[in-house]
Design a protein around this motif. Structure first.
Motif, PDB file in Angstrom:
ATOM      1  N   SER A 171      82.788 184.944  36.519  1.00  0.00           N
ATOM      2  CA  SER A 171      81.982 185.304  37.685  1.00  0.00           C
ATOM      3  C   SER A 171      80.500 185.368  37.321  1.00  0.00           C
ATOM      4  CB  SER A 171      82.412 186.659  38.243  1.00  0.00           C
ATOM      5  OG  SER A 171      83.749 186.633  38.642  1.00  0.00           O
ATOM      6  N   GLN A 172      80.213 185.990  36.196  1.00  0.00           N
ATOM      7  CA  GLN A 172      78.822 186.107  35.768  1.00  0.00           C
ATOM      8  C   GLN A 172      78.205 184.745  35.478  1.00  0.00           C
ATOM      9  OE1 GLN A 172      76.909 188.923  35.876  1.00  0.00           O
ATOM     10  NE2 GLN A 172      78.740 189.617  36.943  1.00  0.00           N
ATOM     11  N   GLN A 173      78.998 183.846  34.933  1.00  0.00           N
ATOM     12  CA  GLN A 173      78.519 182.488  34.658  1.00  0.00           C
ATOM     13  C   GLN A 173      78.214 181.769  35.979  1.00  0.00           C
ATOM     14  OE1 GLN A 173      81.302 180.134  32.438  1.00  0.00           O
ATOM     15  NE2 GLN A 173      79.971 178.345  32.366  1.00  0.00           N
ATOM     16  N   LEU A 174      79.087 181.919  36.981  1.00  0.00           N
ATOM     17  CA  LEU A 174      78.866 181.285  38.279  1.00  0.00           C
ATOM     18  C   LEU A 174      77.631 181.867  38.974  1.00  0.00           C
ATOM     19  CD1 LEU A 174      82.555 181.137  39.548  1.00  0.00           C
ATOM     20  CD2 LEU A 174      81.109 179.183  38.927  1.00  0.00           C
ATOM     21  N   ILE A 175      77.448 183.173  38.863  1.00  0.00           N
ATOM     22  CA  ILE A 175      76.278 183.826  39.467  1.00  0.00           C
ATOM     23  C   ILE A 175      75.004 183.336  38.788  1.00  0.00           C
ATOM     24  CG2 ILE A 175      75.083 186.046  39.739  1.00  0.00           C
ATOM     25  CD1 ILE A 175      77.921 187.293  40.106  1.00  0.00           C
ATOM     26  N   LYS A 176      75.027 183.250  37.470  1.00  0.00           N
ATOM     27  CA  LYS A 176      73.856 182.775  36.733  1.00  0.00           C
ATOM     28  C   LYS A 176      73.537 181.330  37.102  1.00  0.00           C
ATOM     29  CE  LYS A 176      71.917 182.172  32.091  1.00  0.00           C
ATOM     30  NZ  LYS A 176      71.021 181.163  32.578  1.00  0.00           N
ATOM     31  N   ALA A 177      74.569 180.490  37.207  1.00  0.00           N
ATOM     32  CA  ALA A 177      74.361 179.088  37.588  1.00  0.00           C
ATOM     33  C   ALA A 177      73.734 178.993  38.977  1.00  0.00           C
ATOM     34  CB  ALA A 177      75.685 178.326  37.549  1.00  0.00           C
ATOM     35  N   PHE A 178      74.207 179.843  39.890  1.00  0.00           N
ATOM     36  CA  PHE A 178      73.644 179.833  41.242  1.00  0.00           C
ATOM     37  C   PHE A 178      72.190 180.294  41.230  1.00  0.00           C
ATOM     38  CE2 PHE A 178      72.747 182.018  45.284  1.00  0.00           C
ATOM     39  CZ  PHE A 178      72.746 180.905  46.104  1.00  0.00           C
ATOM     40  N   GLU A 224      69.337 165.797  45.946  1.00  0.00           N
ATOM     41  CA  GLU A 224      70.220 166.200  44.846  1.00  0.00           C
ATOM     42  C   GLU A 224      70.295 167.724  44.730  1.00  0.00           C
ATOM     43  OE1 GLU A 224      70.243 166.044  39.991  1.00  0.00           O
ATOM     44  OE2 GLU A 224      69.145 164.487  41.069  1.00  0.00           O
ATOM     45  N   ILE A 225      69.145 168.382  44.806  1.00  0.00           N
ATOM     46  CA  ILE A 225      69.102 169.843  44.694  1.00  0.00           C
ATOM     47  C   ILE A 225      69.802 170.492  45.881  1.00  0.00           C
ATOM     48  CG2 ILE A 225      67.565 171.856  44.716  1.00  0.00           C
ATOM     49  CD1 ILE A 225      67.753 170.377  42.039  1.00  0.00           C
ATOM     50  N   MET A 226      69.614 169.957  47.070  1.00  0.00           N
ATOM     51  CA  MET A 226      70.276 170.515  48.259  1.00  0.00           C
ATOM     52  C   MET A 226      71.794 170.479  48.081  1.00  0.00           C
ATOM     53  SD  MET A 226      67.877 171.569  50.165  1.00  0.00           S
ATOM     54  CE  MET A 226      68.650 171.874  51.728  1.00  0.00           C
ATOM     55  N   LYS A 227      72.315 169.381  47.573  1.00  0.00           N
ATOM     56  CA  LYS A 227      73.760 169.263  47.339  1.00  0.00           C
ATOM     57  C   LYS A 227      74.215 170.230  46.252  1.00  0.00           C
ATOM     58  CE  LYS A 227      74.029 164.439  48.716  1.00  0.00           C
ATOM     59  NZ  LYS A 227      74.182 163.061  48.246  1.00  0.00           N
ATOM     60  N   LYS A 228      73.442 170.322  45.172  1.00  0.00           N
ATOM     61  CA  LYS A 228      73.810 171.213  44.070  1.00  0.00           C
ATOM     62  C   LYS A 228      73.813 172.679  44.508  1.00  0.00           C
ATOM     63  CE  LYS A 228      72.522 168.604  39.938  1.00  0.00           C
ATOM     64  NZ  LYS A 228      71.628 168.579  38.765  1.00  0.00           N
ATOM     65  N   VAL A 229      72.855 173.060  45.323  1.00  0.00           N
ATOM     66  CA  VAL A 229      72.791 174.441  45.794  1.00  0.00           C
ATOM     67  C   VAL A 229      74.044 174.765  46.604  1.00  0.00           C
ATOM     68  CG1 VAL A 229      71.608 175.999  47.417  1.00  0.00           C
ATOM     69  CG2 VAL A 229      70.290 174.694  45.771  1.00  0.00           C
ATOM     70  N   ARG A 230      74.407 173.872  47.519  1.00  0.00           N
ATOM     71  CA  ARG A 230      75.594 174.113  48.346  1.00  0.00           C
ATOM     72  C   ARG A 230      76.863 174.170  47.505  1.00  0.00           C
ATOM     73  NH1 ARG A 230      72.717 170.763  51.955  1.00  0.00           N
ATOM     74  NH2 ARG A 230      73.856 168.921  51.308  1.00  0.00           N
ATOM     75  N   THR A 231      77.023 173.235  46.565  1.00  0.00           N
ATOM     76  CA  THR A 231      78.243 173.234  45.741  1.00  0.00           C
ATOM     77  C   THR A 231      78.290 174.444  44.817  1.00  0.00           C
ATOM     78  OG1 THR A 231      77.131 171.285  44.756  1.00  0.00           O
ATOM     79  CG2 THR A 231      79.422 171.045  45.330  1.00  0.00           C
ATOM     80  N   THR A 232      77.180 174.789  44.226  1.00  0.00           N
ATOM     81  CA  THR A 232      77.147 175.938  43.314  1.00  0.00           C
ATOM     82  C   THR A 232      77.435 177.232  44.081  1.00  0.00           C
ATOM     83  OG1 THR A 232      75.470 174.781  42.010  1.00  0.00           O
ATOM     84  CG2 THR A 232      75.779 177.094  41.540  1.00  0.00           C
ATOM     85  N   LYS A 233      76.864 177.367  45.267  1.00  0.00           N
ATOM     86  CA  LYS A 233      77.114 178.561  46.073  1.00  0.00           C
ATOM     87  C   LYS A 233      78.581 178.610  46.493  1.00  0.00           C
ATOM     88  CE  LYS A 233      75.497 181.327  49.957  1.00  0.00           C
ATOM     89  NZ  LYS A 233      76.463 182.319  49.610  1.00  0.00           N
ATOM     90  N   ARG A 234      79.140 177.480  46.885  1.00  0.00           N
ATOM     91  CA  ARG A 234      80.550 177.447  47.288  1.00  0.00           C
ATOM     92  C   ARG A 234      81.446 177.844  46.120  1.00  0.00           C
ATOM     93  NH1 ARG A 234      81.532 172.226  48.087  1.00  0.00           N
ATOM     94  NH2 ARG A 234      80.167 172.192  49.884  1.00  0.00           N
ATOM     95  N   GLU A 235      81.153 177.319  44.926  1.00  0.00           N
ATOM     96  CA  GLU A 235      81.936 177.684  43.732  1.00  0.00           C
ATOM     97  C   GLU A 235      81.856 179.178  43.468  1.00  0.00           C
ATOM     98  OE1 GLU A 235      80.535 175.319  40.477  1.00  0.00           O
ATOM     99  OE2 GLU A 235      81.234 173.443  41.373  1.00  0.00           O
ATOM    100  N   MET A 236      80.651 179.721  43.583  1.00  0.00           N
ATOM    101  CA  MET A 236      80.463 181.147  43.341  1.00  0.00           C
ATOM    102  C   MET A 236      81.208 181.966  44.401  1.00  0.00           C
ATOM    103  SD  MET A 236      76.940 183.388  43.290  1.00  0.00           S
ATOM    104  CE  MET A 236      76.709 183.261  45.063  1.00  0.00           C
TER     105      MET A 236
END
Length: 145
Positions: free
Chosen positions: A43-50, A72-84
């Motif tokens: 969880s902490q790793q996912l939060i840090k990545a976000f 690219e950043i817009m897509k990464k933000v959405r995917t990273t937030k969804r993963e978190m």
């Protein structure tokens, strides 16, 4: 201001309400989920990545769609937030956080309306949303809350 027995009584009752809230199941659930979230490495790793991608996103936002990495950043933000958000510990914490906010809003509203109908109190998790106004009136002042 001179302390009268009325003020002392109000302070005592306020302290009692605070103690009841702190001893409630809602706060216990919140504390347990917060502790579980803090102790979970994934969880902490996912939060840090976000947080990292969000900081990069804020840099890109200064230039908007003209920035070469914008899409690219817009897509990464959405995917990273969804993963978190899909992480069990994060989801459990968010639910506990909303439940605690709801309890605090209900207590605040009850106290405010018991005093006067004109007193504004946070409603529907207004503290967790950014409506721009922050008055907590539910939109009756003409704002977007």
């Amino acid at each position: 201001m001179i302390a009268t027995m009325e003020y002392v009584d109000i302070l005592d009752r306020s302290e009692a309400i605070g103690k009841m809230i702190l001893e409630s199941e809602v706060v216990e659930d919140y504390e347990n989920s917060r502790k579980a979230l803090q102790e979970d490495a994934e969880s902490q790793q996912l939060i840090k990545a976000f947080i990292d991608i969000k900081n990069h996103y804020e840099d890109v936002q200064r230039f908007g769609s003209y920035h070469p990495d914008y899409n690219e950043i817009m897509k990464k933000v959405r995917t990273t937030k969804r993963e978190m958000d899909m992480n069990d510990k994060v989801a459990t914490f968010k639910i506990a956080e909303r439940n605690l906010q709801k309890l605090l809003d209900e207590v605040s509203e009850y106290i405010a309306t018991s005093t006067s109908e004109q007193i504004k109190a946070p409603k529907d998790g207004a503290a967790l949303t950014d409506s721009g106004c922050g008055c907590g009136s539910g939109g009756s002042c003409g704002c977007a809350s």
